[in-house]
Design an enzyme around this catalytic site. Structure first.
Site, PDB file in Angstrom:
ATOM      1  N   ARG A 184      45.189  22.333  61.820  1.00  0.00           N
ATOM      2  CA  ARG A 184      44.351  21.556  62.823  1.00  0.00           C
ATOM      3  C   ARG A 184      44.900  22.047  64.111  1.00  0.00           C
ATOM      4  O   ARG A 184      44.310  21.995  65.195  1.00  0.00           O
ATOM      5  CB  ARG A 184      44.405  20.011  62.740  1.00  0.00           C
ATOM      6  CG  ARG A 184      43.603  19.816  61.624  1.00  0.00           C
ATOM      7  CD  ARG A 184      43.427  18.100  61.536  1.00  0.00           C
ATOM      8  NE  ARG A 184      42.921  17.596  60.181  1.00  0.00           N
ATOM      9  CZ  ARG A 184      42.663  16.589  59.975  1.00  0.00           C
ATOM     10  NH1 ARG A 184      43.189  15.455  60.800  1.00  0.00           N
ATOM     11  NH2 ARG A 184      42.231  16.178  58.969  1.00  0.00           N
ATOM     12  N   ASP A 230      34.903  33.909  43.511  1.00  0.00           N
ATOM     13  CA  ASP A 230      34.656  33.792  45.097  1.00  0.00           C
ATOM     14  C   ASP A 230      34.427  32.603  45.577  1.00  0.00           C
ATOM     15  O   ASP A 230      34.799  32.099  46.484  1.00  0.00           O
ATOM     16  CB  ASP A 230      33.741  34.911  45.350  1.00  0.00           C
ATOM     17  CG  ASP A 230      34.155  36.504  45.115  1.00  0.00           C
ATOM     18  OD1 ASP A 230      35.204  36.500  44.796  1.00  0.00           O
ATOM     19  OD2 ASP A 230      33.256  37.309  45.280  1.00  0.00           O
ATOM     20  N   GLU A 263      44.560  35.526  44.760  1.00  0.00           N
ATOM     21  CA  GLU A 263      44.499  34.028  44.804  1.00  0.00           C
ATOM     22  C   GLU A 263      45.595  33.467  45.538  1.00  0.00           C
ATOM     23  O   GLU A 263      46.042  32.233  45.280  1.00  0.00           O
ATOM     24  CB  GLU A 263      44.599  33.722  43.247  1.00  0.00           C
ATOM     25  CG  GLU A 263      45.785  33.971  42.476  1.00  0.00           C
ATOM     26  CD  GLU A 263      45.629  35.272  41.974  1.00  0.00           C
ATOM     27  OE1 GLU A 263      46.448  35.566  40.882  1.00  0.00           O
ATOM     28  OE2 GLU A 263      45.035  36.152  42.331  1.00  0.00           O
ATOM     29  N   HIS A 272      32.831  36.543  38.591  1.00  0.00           N
ATOM     30  CA  HIS A 272      33.747  36.789  39.667  1.00  0.00           C
ATOM     31  C   HIS A 272      32.861  36.079  40.857  1.00  0.00           C
ATOM     32  O   HIS A 272      33.353  35.735  41.868  1.00  0.00           O
ATOM     33  CB  HIS A 272      33.760  38.264  40.253  1.00  0.00           C
ATOM     34  CG  HIS A 272      34.878  39.227  39.297  1.00  0.00           C
ATOM     35  ND1 HIS A 272      36.168  38.984  39.763  1.00  0.00           N
ATOM     36  CD2 HIS A 272      34.703  39.863  38.149  1.00  0.00           C
ATOM     37  CE1 HIS A 272      36.947  39.888  38.841  1.00  0.00           C
ATOM     38  NE2 HIS A 272      35.905  40.367  37.881  1.00  0.00           N
ATOM     39  N   ASN A 305      38.269  33.985  36.271  1.00  0.00           N
ATOM     40  CA  ASN A 305      37.348  34.903  36.843  1.00  0.00           C
ATOM     41  C   ASN A 305      36.794  35.439  35.442  1.00  0.00           C
ATOM     42  O   ASN A 305      35.657  35.804  35.276  1.00  0.00           O
ATOM     43  CB  ASN A 305      37.949  36.181  37.290  1.00  0.00           C
ATOM     44  CG  ASN A 305      37.894  35.842  39.004  1.00  0.00           C
ATOM     45  OD1 ASN A 305      37.213  35.185  39.410  1.00  0.00           O
ATOM     46  ND2 ASN A 305      38.969  36.487  39.641  1.00  0.00           N
ATOM     47  N   ASP A 328      49.473  29.346  44.955  1.00  0.00           N
ATOM     48  CA  ASP A 328      48.927  30.419  44.323  1.00  0.00           C
ATOM     49  C   ASP A 328      47.959  29.618  43.360  1.00  0.00           C
ATOM     50  O   ASP A 328      48.418  28.506  42.669  1.00  0.00           O
ATOM     51  CB  ASP A 328      49.830  31.268  43.313  1.00  0.00           C
ATOM     52  CG  ASP A 328      49.159  32.284  42.860  1.00  0.00           C
ATOM     53  OD1 ASP A 328      49.608  33.281  43.516  1.00  0.00           O
ATOM     54  OD2 ASP A 328      48.726  32.364  41.700  1.00  0.00           O
ATOM     55  N   ILE A 329      46.531  30.029  43.277  1.00  0.00           N
ATOM     56  CA  ILE A 329      45.764  29.326  42.204  1.00  0.00           C
ATOM     57  C   ILE A 329      46.053  29.561  40.766  1.00  0.00           C
ATOM     58  O   ILE A 329      46.399  30.792  40.479  1.00  0.00           O
ATOM     59  CB  ILE A 329      44.221  29.692  42.304  1.00  0.00           C
ATOM     60  CG1 ILE A 329      43.955  29.398  43.726  1.00  0.00           C
ATOM     61  CG2 ILE A 329      43.560  29.144  41.462  1.00  0.00           C
ATOM     62  CD1 ILE A 329      42.567  29.770  44.272  1.00  0.00           C
ATOM     63  N   ARG A 362      47.562  19.419  47.660  1.00  0.00           N
ATOM     64  CA  ARG A 362      47.577  19.570  46.172  1.00  0.00           C
ATOM     65  C   ARG A 362      46.305  18.542  45.688  1.00  0.00           C
ATOM     66  O   ARG A 362      45.607  18.947  44.729  1.00  0.00           O
ATOM     67  CB  ARG A 362      48.853  19.281  45.540  1.00  0.00           C
ATOM     68  CG  ARG A 362      48.594  19.501  44.057  1.00  0.00           C
ATOM     69  CD  ARG A 362      50.204  19.827  43.428  1.00  0.00           C
ATOM     70  NE  ARG A 362      50.967  18.660  43.474  1.00  0.00           N
ATOM     71  CZ  ARG A 362      51.084  17.943  42.321  1.00  0.00           C
ATOM     72  NH1 ARG A 362      50.303  18.072  41.410  1.00  0.00           N
ATOM     73  NH2 ARG A 362      51.622  16.700  42.596  1.00  0.00           N
TER      74      ARG A 362
END
Length: 395
Positions: free
Chosen positions: A302, A287, A314, A283, A278, A270-271, A336
């Site tokens: 991969r 985005d 998010e 916004h 925002n 989660d950001i 991270r």
């Protein structure tokens, strides 16, 4: 209302939209999209192969029955002239070929025939039809030569061959029609026969034009169907898989992991403080930040069974197949760090001056359902947030 090019430009980059934008005037996709198309068209046209074989067999048997009645075969047996024996041999050979094909298709042993079998069968029909006309001429029995025009249509019938294969088949069929007539017919008969061959070649040209339009339309429909399917399973902003696709794939990965004794890992992230981001930057900047996070996340998915997902807002997820606990920890820290190297400024964050993420990761236990794995990974994500954010919690 948007035009087609404008609508395509609004779709995130994927091979189906890209092929539609580039076009395919020469009826050829880029690889491996061309292979995918041929697999699709072979399955789609398997039904037409069955219909064509049965129809061809039925028509050929009707022609054979007409031979029996027109040539009075029952009364004349076995005193047949050589052209009549040759005619019966051709009729019988084609019936045998089509009967064997029909039996193989209808007994469920195969869904469709490959290009080589289809090509060989069609060439056999061309040669058989040509010889039938010639033997009738030598028997001085009138026959409608327009059957060759029907043969021209058959050569471009949708039976799983590519347009190029159809063209090559037509090119090979032309000498199969012309040469036997020059060899087996008397010189007085050859003028009319060559006129028929000319009409046959014109019919091939007309059929080829129609086949081009049909193939182009089929390819466009294929791309549009694949594009619709892609849109139904992907997030339009980041081009990652969406929650719907993730739910289906997670169940599949867990079942396959149980069969193959392979581990399945779920990492949720989660950001941090994204609402503040925002509010502070707008916004559009939000985005763009989501797109950048999505690109980094996709870099870690991969292998074929891996999946990078935008769950909503998010919140993201990374599904990893065949990943043990140590690999999961190493990959989580690398993810991270990779996100940190984006160095996306976040002046409104109380955690850091750049965009950070919190992560919870867990290996699936034996017999654990997808709902349980998701719930426990989500709980680990919550713990990472409670621990001060910008943190990875492993379960």
């Amino acid at each position: 209302m948007q035009s087609a090019p404008e609508a395509l430009s609004a779709i995130p980059e994927n091979r189906y939209a890209e092929q539609l934008r580039c076009g395919f005037r020469f009826l050829r996709f880029s690889e491996p999209l061309e292979q995918e198309y041929h697999q699709y068209i072979s399955k789609a046209q398997a039904r037409y192969q069955k219909i064509a074989v049965l129809l061809g067999l039925g028509i050929w048997m009707i022609f054979t029955l007409v031979d029996v009645m027109r040539l009075d075969l029952g009364q004349r047996f076995p005193d047949y002239p050589a052209p009549l024996w040759s005619l019966l041999l051709v009729r019988g050979s084609i019936i045998l070929i089509l009967s064997l094909l029909a039996l193989r298709l209808l007994d469920g042993s195969r869904e469709h025939y490959g290009p080589k079998v289809v090509t060989a069968t069609l060439l056999s029909l061309v040669l058989g039809t040509t010889l039938t006309i010639i033997f009738y001429e030598n028997l001085n029995v009138p026959i409608s030569n327009s059957v060759l025009l029907l043969m021209a249509i058959t050569l471009f019938f949708p039976l799983g061959l590519s347009y190029r294969s159809n063209l090559l088949l037509a090119a090979v069929s032309l000498p199969l029609v012309v040469l036997p007539g020059l060899w087996l017919l008397a010189q007085a008969q050859q003028v009319d026969y060559l006129r028929l061959c000319f009409i046959f070649s014109l019919a091939l040209l007309i059929c080829a034009m129609g086949a081009y339009v049909r193939d182009h339309t089929q390819r466009e429909q294929f791309l549009l169907l694949r594009l619709l399917d892609w849109q139904a399973n992907h997030d339009p902003l980041t081009a990652l898989h969406n929650r719907r696709s993730f739910t289906q794939h997670l169940d599949l990965a867990l079942r396959q992991g149980n069969r193959e004794s392979a581990t399945v890992a779920l990492l949720m992230l989660d950001i941090d403080h994204f609402k503040r981001f925002n509010d502070h930057y707008g916004h559009q900047a939000g985005d763009e930040a989501l797109r950048q996070v999505g690109r980094v996340l996709q870099h870690f998915a991969r292998r074929p069974m891996d999946m990078a997902v935008r769950l909503g807002g998010e919140e993201f997820a990374l599904l990893l197949y065949g990943c043990d606990a140590e690999q999961l920890r190493t990959l989580g820290e690398a993810l991270r760090s990779g996100l940190a190297t984006l160095n996306i400024a976040h002046a409104a964050s109380p955690t850091a001056d750049h965009l950070t993420v919190s992560m919870g990761a867990r290996l699936a236990m034996d017999g654990e359902s997808s709902e349980e794995l998701y719930r426990r990974a989500d709980a680990l994500l919550y713990q990472a947030k409670q621990a001060g954010r910008n943190h990875l919690t492993l379960g």
